[in-house]
Design a protein around this motif. Structure first.
Motif, PDB file in Angstrom:
ATOM      1  N   VAL A 199       0.836  -1.210   0.000  1.00 34.53           N
ATOM      2  CA  VAL A 199       0.000   0.000   0.000  1.00 34.53           C
ATOM      3  C   VAL A 199       0.863   1.248   0.000  1.00 34.53           C
ATOM      4  O   VAL A 199       0.620   2.212  -0.746  1.00 34.53           O
ATOM      5  CB  VAL A 199      -0.944  -0.010   1.219  1.00 34.53           C
ATOM      6  N   ALA A 200       1.902   1.237   0.853  1.00 30.12           N
ATOM      7  CA  ALA A 200       2.777   2.412   0.923  1.00 30.12           C
ATOM      8  C   ALA A 200       3.500   2.643  -0.392  1.00 30.12           C
ATOM      9  O   ALA A 200       3.626   3.774  -0.865  1.00 30.12           O
ATOM     10  CB  ALA A 200       3.792   2.235   2.062  1.00 30.12           C
ATOM     11  N   ALA A 201       3.980   1.548  -1.013  1.00 30.73           N
ATOM     12  CA  ALA A 201       4.678   1.688  -2.295  1.00 30.73           C
ATOM     13  C   ALA A 201       3.736   2.232  -3.361  1.00 30.73           C
ATOM     14  O   ALA A 201       4.093   3.120  -4.146  1.00 30.73           O
ATOM     15  CB  ALA A 201       5.252   0.335  -2.730  1.00 30.73           C
ATOM     16  N   GLY A 202       2.506   1.698  -3.386  1.00 30.73           N
ATOM     17  CA  GLY A 202       1.532   2.191  -4.368  1.00 30.73           C
ATOM     18  C   GLY A 202       1.206   3.654  -4.147  1.00 30.73           C
ATOM     19  O   GLY A 202       1.085   4.436  -5.097  1.00 30.73           O
ATOM     20  N   ALA A 203       1.045   4.036  -2.886  1.00 30.25           N
ATOM     21  CA  ALA A 203       0.739   5.436  -2.588  1.00 30.25           C
ATOM     22  C   ALA A 203       1.885   6.352  -3.004  1.00 30.25           C
ATOM     23  O   ALA A 203       1.684   7.442  -3.542  1.00 30.25           O
ATOM     24  CB  ALA A 203       0.446   5.597  -1.103  1.00 30.25           C
ATOM     25  N   LEU A 204       3.127   5.893  -2.746  1.00 31.18           N
ATOM     26  CA  LEU A 204       4.288   6.699  -3.111  1.00 31.18           C
ATOM     27  C   LEU A 204       4.374   6.856  -4.628  1.00 31.18           C
ATOM     28  O   LEU A 204       4.615   7.951  -5.144  1.00 31.18           O
ATOM     29  CB  LEU A 204       5.563   6.057  -2.572  1.00 31.18           C
ATOM     30  N   ILE A 205       4.172   5.753  -5.356  1.00 33.26           N
ATOM     31  CA  ILE A 205       4.227   5.823  -6.812  1.00 33.26           C
ATOM     32  C   ILE A 205       3.151   6.752  -7.341  1.00 33.26           C
ATOM     33  O   ILE A 205       3.390   7.595  -8.216  1.00 33.26           O
ATOM     34  CB  ILE A 205       4.078   4.408  -7.413  1.00 33.26           C
ATOM     35  N   ALA A 206       1.914   6.616  -6.800  1.00 32.30           N
ATOM     36  CA  ALA A 206       0.818   7.481  -7.250  1.00 32.30           C
ATOM     37  C   ALA A 206       1.133   8.949  -6.967  1.00 32.30           C
ATOM     38  O   ALA A 206       0.877   9.827  -7.797  1.00 32.30           O
ATOM     39  CB  ALA A 206      -0.480   7.082  -6.557  1.00 32.30           C
ATOM     40  N   ALA A 207       1.727   9.204  -5.784  1.00 37.83           N
ATOM     41  CA  ALA A 207       2.052  10.590  -5.439  1.00 37.83           C
ATOM     42  C   ALA A 207       3.127  11.151  -6.352  1.00 37.83           C
ATOM     43  O   ALA A 207       3.051  12.303  -6.796  1.00 37.83           O
ATOM     44  CB  ALA A 207       2.515  10.659  -3.980  1.00 37.83           C
ATOM     45  N   VAL A 208       4.131  10.330  -6.665  1.00 38.97           N
ATOM     46  CA  VAL A 208       5.211  10.787  -7.544  1.00 38.97           C
ATOM     47  C   VAL A 208       4.677  11.087  -8.936  1.00 38.97           C
ATOM     48  O   VAL A 208       4.960  12.130  -9.531  1.00 38.97           O
ATOM     49  CB  VAL A 208       6.339   9.730  -7.605  1.00 38.97           C
ATOM     50  N   VAL A 209       3.887  10.135  -9.478  1.00 39.67           N
ATOM     51  CA  VAL A 209       3.339  10.343 -10.823  1.00 39.67           C
ATOM     52  C   VAL A 209       2.451  11.577 -10.858  1.00 39.67           C
ATOM     53  O   VAL A 209       2.517  12.401 -11.782  1.00 39.67           O
ATOM     54  CB  VAL A 209       2.575   9.087 -11.282  1.00 39.67           C
ATOM     55  N   PHE A 210       1.594  11.719  -9.843  1.00 39.32           N
ATOM     56  CA  PHE A 210       0.707  12.879  -9.803  1.00 39.32           C
ATOM     57  C   PHE A 210       1.505  14.175  -9.718  1.00 39.32           C
ATOM     58  O   PHE A 210       1.196  15.158 -10.401  1.00 39.32           O
ATOM     59  CB  PHE A 210      -0.226  12.766  -8.588  1.00 39.32           C
ATOM     60  N   ASN A 211       2.559  14.163  -8.889  1.00 37.24           N
ATOM     61  CA  ASN A 211       3.366  15.365  -8.735  1.00 37.24           C
ATOM     62  C   ASN A 211       4.073  15.737 -10.029  1.00 37.24           C
ATOM     63  O   ASN A 211       4.123  16.898 -10.424  1.00 37.24           O
ATOM     64  CB  ASN A 211       4.390  15.161  -7.618  1.00 37.24           C
ATOM     65  N   VAL A 212       4.619  14.726 -10.725  1.00 43.47           N
ATOM     66  CA  VAL A 212       5.312  14.976 -11.982  1.00 43.47           C
ATOM     67  C   VAL A 212       4.355  15.554 -13.013  1.00 43.47           C
ATOM     68  O   VAL A 212       4.651  16.529 -13.700  1.00 43.47           O
ATOM     69  CB  VAL A 212       5.966  13.679 -12.503  1.00 43.47           C
ATOM     70  N   ARG A 213       3.175  14.934 -13.114  1.00 41.45           N
ATOM     71  CA  ARG A 213       2.211  15.412 -14.108  1.00 41.45           C
ATOM     72  C   ARG A 213       1.674  16.792 -13.750  1.00 41.45           C
ATOM     73  O   ARG A 213       1.407  17.608 -14.625  1.00 41.45           O
ATOM     74  CB  ARG A 213       1.076  14.402 -14.231  1.00 41.45           C
ATOM     75  N   ALA A 214       1.517  17.041 -12.439  1.00 40.61           N
ATOM     76  CA  ALA A 214       1.060  18.369 -12.021  1.00 40.61           C
ATOM     77  C   ALA A 214       2.095  19.429 -12.378  1.00 40.61           C
ATOM     78  O   ALA A 214       1.744  20.521 -12.845  1.00 40.61           O
ATOM     79  CB  ALA A 214       0.788  18.379 -10.516  1.00 40.61           C
ATOM     80  N   GLN A 215       3.382  19.102 -12.179  1.00 39.21           N
ATOM     81  CA  GLN A 215       4.431  20.055 -12.535  1.00 39.21           C
ATOM     82  C   GLN A 215       4.463  20.289 -14.041  1.00 39.21           C
ATOM     83  O   GLN A 215       4.629  21.419 -14.500  1.00 39.21           O
ATOM     84  CB  GLN A 215       5.788  19.532 -12.056  1.00 39.21           C
ATOM     85  N   ARG A 216       4.290  19.205 -14.816  1.00 36.94           N
ATOM     86  CA  ARG A 216       4.288  19.362 -16.275  1.00 36.94           C
ATOM     87  C   ARG A 216       3.083  20.211 -16.720  1.00 36.94           C
ATOM     88  O   ARG A 216       3.216  21.087 -17.564  1.00 36.94           O
ATOM     89  CB  ARG A 216       4.248  17.997 -16.948  1.00 36.94           C
ATOM     90  N   ALA A 217       1.910  19.936 -16.127  1.00 42.38           N
ATOM     91  CA  ALA A 217       0.718  20.708 -16.485  1.00 42.38           C
ATOM     92  C   ALA A 217       0.899  22.171 -16.121  1.00 42.38           C
ATOM     93  O   ALA A 217       0.506  23.072 -16.878  1.00 42.38           O
ATOM     94  CB  ALA A 217      -0.509  20.134 -15.777  1.00 42.38           C
ATOM     95  N   SER A 218       1.506  22.431 -14.950  1.00 44.48           N
ATOM     96  CA  SER A 218       1.741  23.814 -14.545  1.00 44.48           C
ATOM     97  C   SER A 218       2.676  24.523 -15.516  1.00 44.48           C
ATOM     98  O   SER A 218       2.449  25.673 -15.892  1.00 44.48           O
ATOM     99  CB  SER A 218       2.332  23.843 -13.132  1.00 44.48           C
ATOM    100  N   ALA A 219       3.739  23.812 -15.949  1.00 44.30           N
ATOM    101  CA  ALA A 219       4.680  24.407 -16.900  1.00 44.30           C
ATOM    102  C   ALA A 219       3.998  24.670 -18.242  1.00 44.30           C
ATOM    103  O   ALA A 219       4.219  25.716 -18.869  1.00 44.30           O
ATOM    104  CB  ALA A 219       5.893  23.486 -17.080  1.00 44.30           C
ATOM    105  N   GLU A 220       3.157  23.729 -18.681  1.00 41.19           N
ATOM    106  CA  GLU A 220       2.470  23.918 -19.950  1.00 41.19           C
ATOM    107  C   GLU A 220       1.482  25.074 -19.879  1.00 41.19           C
ATOM    108  O   GLU A 220       1.332  25.845 -20.836  1.00 41.19           O
ATOM    109  CB  GLU A 220       1.751  22.624 -20.350  1.00 41.19           C
ATOM    110  N   LEU A 221       0.800  25.207 -18.734  1.00 44.23           N
ATOM    111  CA  LEU A 221      -0.127  26.323 -18.563  1.00 44.23           C
ATOM    112  C   LEU A 221       0.620  27.656 -18.569  1.00 44.23           C
ATOM    113  O   LEU A 221       0.157  28.646 -19.157  1.00 44.23           O
ATOM    114  CB  LEU A 221      -0.913  26.163 -17.261  1.00 44.23           C
TER     115      LEU A 221
END
Length: 252
Positions: free
Chosen positions: A89-111
């Protein structure tokens, strides 16, 4: 699949959890040294490394820990059986958080990039609209049959030369050539000089690289009471009193 379709899967591939067909496609792109996917996956790996290095250690809340222990019971065997579950569960949560953070940063840069491009387009459109309005004013003066025309600069070798048109209702139009761009920090200023009066500021302008200039002072003008139209070089902010001598003057 093309690179644009694979772009959102770089982080999952870097984490080793990308699924086919995207994983196979990315691997194929990397094998042929794709100029888009190779740096894209490299950047995803670097970003994941950076995020992993800066992420604080997660400590479950005490209340949650007690509830888990209560459910699991006091048996050591039970606790050991739960450990892999919580690790997953912890590994899945960490992976989800990392992916979400990366995509959020990319979306912010694109915006941010889109906002910058929108501002550039709006500024360019506003500049074009101002230029179109200026040309419309110039043509309106040129088309007036009663506009007075004055020629200047014809008596000296290579002087600024051109024409001034004055219309009582439309304003003053200046057309010049052989007028090099004003020095850095300076600008040209036109003056309408009334008979027996002080020069009146009539707007700032800059000549083009080829030495041509077009400047319009829109609005009514007392043509009969005007003695001359002159141009001086002033500081970029302009002036209320002309810096003499003028670059040229067209006497009416």
């Amino acid at each position: 699949m093309n690179c644009d379709e694979l772009r959102d899967h770089y982080e999952l591939y870097a984490l080793g959890i990308a699924e086919d067909p995207e994983a196979s496609e990315i691997r194929a792109h990397l094998d042929r040294n794709c100029p888009t996917c190779v740096p894209g996956v490299r950047s995803a790996r670097e970003l994941l490394t950076l995020i992993g290095a800066t992420a604080p250690a997660a400590e479950p809340p005490a209340r949650l820990r007690k509830r888990v222990l209560a459910i699991a019971g006091p048996s050591k065997a039970s606790l050991w059986n739960w450990s892999p579950v919580w690790a997953a569960v912890a590994a899945g949560a960490l992976i989800a958080a990392v992916v979400f953070n990366v995509r959020a940063q990319r979306a912010s840069a694109e915006l941010a990039e889109a906002a910058t491009e929108l501002q550039r387009v709006q500024a360019e459109s506003a500049s074009q609209n101002r230029e179109l309005a200026r040309l419309n004013e110039a043509f309106a003066i040129l088309n007036q049959p009663d506009a007075k025309q004055v020629i200047f600069g014809g008596g000296a070798p290579q002087p600024p030369r051109g024409r001034v048109f004055l219309d009582p209702r439309r304003g003053v139009l200046l057309l010049a050539s052989n007028l090099p761009p004003a020095p850095a920090g300076k600008i040209y200023e036109m003056w309408v000089i009334p008979k027996g009066g002080k020069p009146v500021p009539a707007g700032l302008f800059q000549s083009a690289a080829d030495g041509t200039a077009l400047h319009v002072l829109p609005g009514p003008v007392d043509v009969a009471g005007t003695a001359a139209v002159a141009v001086t070089v002033e500081l970029a902010a302009g002036a209320q009193v002309p810096n003499l001598p003028p670059v040229f003057a067209a006497a009416l």
